[in-house]
Write a protein that holds these residues in place. Structure first.
Motif, PDB file in Angstrom:
ATOM      1  N   ARG A  67       0.858  -0.988   0.050  1.00  0.00           N
ATOM      2  CA  ARG A  67      -0.061   0.002   0.037  1.00  0.00           C
ATOM      3  C   ARG A  67       0.848   1.186  -0.023  1.00  0.00           C
ATOM      4  N   ALA A  68       0.555   2.063  -0.808  1.00  0.00           N
ATOM      5  CA  ALA A  68       1.107   3.752  -0.672  1.00  0.00           C
ATOM      6  C   ALA A  68       0.132   4.608  -0.995  1.00  0.00           C
ATOM      7  N   SER A  69       0.638   5.877  -0.323  1.00  0.00           N
ATOM      8  CA  SER A  69      -0.570   6.854  -0.396  1.00  0.00           C
ATOM      9  C   SER A  69       0.162   8.286  -0.853  1.00  0.00           C
ATOM     10  N   SER A  70      -0.358   9.326  -1.202  1.00  0.00           N
ATOM     11  CA  SER A  70       0.124  10.616  -1.096  1.00  0.00           C
ATOM     12  C   SER A  70      -0.847  11.421  -0.719  1.00  0.00           C
ATOM     13  N   GLY A  71      -0.509  12.344   0.095  1.00  0.00           N
ATOM     14  CA  GLY A  71      -1.549  13.412   0.775  1.00  0.00           C
ATOM     15  C   GLY A  71      -1.714  14.850  -0.176  1.00  0.00           C
ATOM     16  N   TRP A  72      -2.692  15.295  -0.367  1.00  0.00           N
ATOM     17  CA  TRP A  72      -2.729  16.635  -1.003  1.00  0.00           C
ATOM     18  C   TRP A  72      -3.770  17.228  -0.207  1.00  0.00           C
ATOM     19  N   GLY A  89      -7.514  15.802  -0.234  1.00  0.00           N
ATOM     20  CA  GLY A  89      -7.660  14.264  -0.168  1.00  0.00           C
ATOM     21  C   GLY A  89      -6.339  13.556  -0.143  1.00  0.00           C
ATOM     22  N   ASP A  90      -6.571  12.361  -0.779  1.00  0.00           N
ATOM     23  CA  ASP A  90      -5.446  11.070  -0.860  1.00  0.00           C
ATOM     24  C   ASP A  90      -5.258  10.495  -2.079  1.00  0.00           C
ATOM     25  N   ASP A  91      -4.182  10.227  -2.751  1.00  0.00           N
ATOM     26  CA  ASP A  91      -4.282   9.321  -3.688  1.00  0.00           C
ATOM     27  C   ASP A  91      -3.710   7.930  -2.956  1.00  0.00           C
ATOM     28  N   ILE A  92      -4.383   6.548  -3.553  1.00  0.00           N
ATOM     29  CA  ILE A  92      -4.006   5.575  -2.495  1.00  0.00           C
ATOM     30  C   ILE A  92      -3.755   4.411  -3.679  1.00  0.00           C
ATOM     31  N   LEU A  93      -2.685   3.796  -3.606  1.00  0.00           N
ATOM     32  CA  LEU A  93      -2.036   2.666  -4.621  1.00  0.00           C
ATOM     33  C   LEU A  93      -2.194   1.380  -3.734  1.00  0.00           C
ATOM     34  N   ASN A 119       2.493  12.164   5.240  1.00  0.00           N
ATOM     35  CA  ASN A 119       1.832  12.518   3.947  1.00  0.00           C
ATOM     36  C   ASN A 119       2.621  13.529   3.220  1.00  0.00           C
ATOM     37  N   ASN A 120       2.899  13.353   2.005  1.00  0.00           N
ATOM     38  CA  ASN A 120       3.677  14.623   1.223  1.00  0.00           C
ATOM     39  C   ASN A 120       2.555  15.613   0.563  1.00  0.00           C
ATOM     40  N   GLU A 121       2.992  16.837   0.358  1.00  0.00           N
ATOM     41  CA  GLU A 121       2.185  17.573  -0.692  1.00  0.00           C
ATOM     42  C   GLU A 121       2.770  17.697  -1.871  1.00  0.00           C
ATOM     43  N   TYR A 122       1.959  18.063  -2.980  1.00  0.00           N
ATOM     44  CA  TYR A 122       2.483  18.133  -4.200  1.00  0.00           C
ATOM     45  C   TYR A 122       3.139  19.329  -4.169  1.00  0.00           C
ATOM     46  N   ASN A 123       4.330  19.131  -4.875  1.00  0.00           N
ATOM     47  CA  ASN A 123       5.151  20.481  -5.221  1.00  0.00           C
ATOM     48  C   ASN A 123       4.609  21.313  -6.326  1.00  0.00           C
TER      49      ASN A 123
END
Length: 147
Positions: free
Chosen positions: A41-46, A49-53, A143-147
């Motif tokens: 599982r991997a995710s990216s927070g913005w 919301g979140d993107d989840i793989l 959780n990272n934020e998009y650059n």
């Protein structure tokens, strides 16, 4: 008049919560794969919301976005092949999210002591990435934020 306002509000609310036709088609095709156990599982927070793989043991995956923690805004699935330091994805009907526009391959990397997945065609400093969950954790601590 109150009934018209209520019905109008209900129609607007329901239309905001529905998936696009392509997302519904991909989700329907992915139905039986949902019962396979999760391998990674991997995710990216913005900001909203979140993107989840989710990679499954049967070599299929699911990638989706959650807006405000509840509403799914995109649904992508297909199969993957895992190599030593990368994962190559094959999307159902070539329907893919923006993270995969430059390449269908994600590579394992580290950022600030976190294990991450990033697009193979971009540098880590200038790219979006997904933080990989530890198998024992339910949520990523970062959780990272998009650059």
């Amino acid at each position: 008049m109150r009934y018209l306002v209520f019905i109008f509000s209900l129609l607007i609310f329901s239309s905001c919560g529905t998936m696009d036709k392509v997302d519904r088609k991909v989700r329907r095709q992915d139905f039986y794969n949902r019962f396979s156990k999760t391998e990674l599982r991997a995710s990216s927070g913005w900001k909203m919301g979140d993107d989840i793989l989710i990679l499954r043991k049967n070599k299929t995956f699911r990638y989706y976005s959650k807006v405000l923690g509840i509403a799914n805004s995109g649904y992508y699935s297909g199969s993957y092949k895992k190599f030593n330091d990368s994962i190559s994805f094959s999307f159902f009907e070539n329907h893919k999210p923006s993270l995969f526009i430059k390449s269908d391959t994600l590579v394992f990397d580290t950022k600030d002591e976190w294990k991450v997945l990033r697009n193979s065609k971009t540098e880590l400093m200038n790219s979006n990435y997904l933080v990989v969950y530890d198998k024992d954790e339910n949520k990523a601590a970062h959780n990272n934020e998009y650059n």
